[in-house]
Design a protein around this motif. Structure first.
Motif, short mmCIF file in Angstrom:
data_model
loop_
_atom_site.label_atom_id
_atom_site.label_comp_id
_atom_site.label_asym_id
_atom_site.label_seq_id
_atom_site.Cartn_x
_atom_site.Cartn_y
_atom_site.Cartn_z
N HIS A 32 0.85 -1.19 0.00
CA HIS A 32 0.00 0.00 0.00
C HIS A 32 0.89 1.24 0.00
O HIS A 32 1.77 1.39 0.86
N ASP A 34 0.99 5.22 0.18
CA ASP A 34 0.22 6.39 0.61
C ASP A 34 0.84 7.67 0.08
O ASP A 34 1.86 8.14 0.59
N HIS A 65 -2.66 4.77 -3.02
CA HIS A 65 -3.74 5.50 -2.35
C HIS A 65 -3.43 6.99 -2.47
O HIS A 65 -2.55 7.50 -1.77
N MET A 67 -4.00 10.50 -1.68
CA MET A 67 -4.61 11.50 -0.80
C MET A 67 -4.20 12.86 -1.35
O MET A 67 -3.34 13.57 -0.80
N ASP A 174 -8.39 0.85 6.01
CA ASP A 174 -7.10 1.52 6.13
C ASP A 174 -7.11 2.47 7.32
O ASP A 174 -7.89 3.44 7.35
ZN ZN Z 1 -3.64 4.53 2.88
#
Ligand code: ZN
Ligand code: DX5
Length: 221
Positions: A32, A34, A65, A67, A174
């Motif tokens: 994963h 981020d 992911h 953001m 998450d």
């Molecule tokens: Zn995440």
């Protein structure tokens, strides 16, 4: 399909390659990643150059992911540097449907993430177009936060909704996931488990194996 997706946000960046080898060797099938822009969330993490550099040393699914505010500006870049799955936040763009189509047009998996206070009904006209829904179980922006308890009901409601629609879309969780609460989120309906601190703090190989063992037992229950 159930998978553990260790988040490298909690990894020791000076030994990142080593950490990635350990999680893969111990059975994790996802990594994963981020990506934080300092605007959608307060913090800034890492971007394309880091992902590109670690791509060659891992066979795991690269689960990005974003953001990031207006993620459509960067979707193609994160696919080009090695992303196998790109998740955008429903709160980060006015044009969610267009952004999901943009991801799918490149042949990679598309995910949509919801902050803890975002209701499930934002998925009403998009659910059948995504490969994964990411239920944030903390407010995004930092690792090491505490799991928000109301998330469990949200996961259950989403899995029921999907079952009613005949969908078997992945549900990812998450934030604040530990060896103590992973069975709770699996029993609620999650099947892709992100864990940062709980994997990378301490003995990485033991933590990964412990997660996978508990996950397997929860699935069998
Ligand atoms: Zn995440
Ligand atoms: C939070 C990130 C998470 C974070 C999880 O904004 O999206 O992926 O790294 O970290 P832990 O598992 O430590 O809560």
């Amino acid at each position: 399909m159930f998978a553990l997706a260790p988040s490298i946000l909690a990894a020791d960046f000076k030994n990142l390659g080593n950490g990635l080898e350990k999680i893969q060797k111990s059975g994790a099938s996802y990594v994963h990643l981020d990506v934080m822009d300092g605007r959608f969330v307060p913090s800034i993490s890492f971007g394309m150059p880091v992902i590109e550099s670690i791509r060659s040393i891992s066979n795991c699914v690269f689960d990005v992911h974003l953001m990031v505010e207006e993620p459509e500006r960067y979707i193609d870049d994160f696919i080009a540097c090695g992303g196998d799955s790109i998740t955008i936040h429903a709160e980060a763009t006015t044009h969610v449907s267009r952004a999901i189509s943009q991801i799918k047009a490149s042949g990679v998996k598309a995910g949509i993430a919801l902050n803890p206070s975002t209701p499930l009904n934002v998925l009403d006209y998009i659910l059948d177009q995504v490969d994964m829904v990411l239920i944030m179980t903390v407010n995004p922006g930092f690792g090491g936060q505490k799991y928000i308890d109301s998330s469990t009901r949200k996961i259950t409601e989403l899995r029921n909704l999907m079952n009613d629609c005949g969908l078997s879309t992945d549900i990812q969780v998450d934030g604040g996931i530990t060896l103590d609460n992973v069975s709770t989120v699996i029993e609620a309906g999650a099947n892709i488990i992100v864990a940062g601190s709980a994997v990378f703090q301490g003995d990485i190989e033991k933590n990964t194996k412990d997660f996978l063992r508990i996950m397997k037992n929860s699935i069998l229950i």
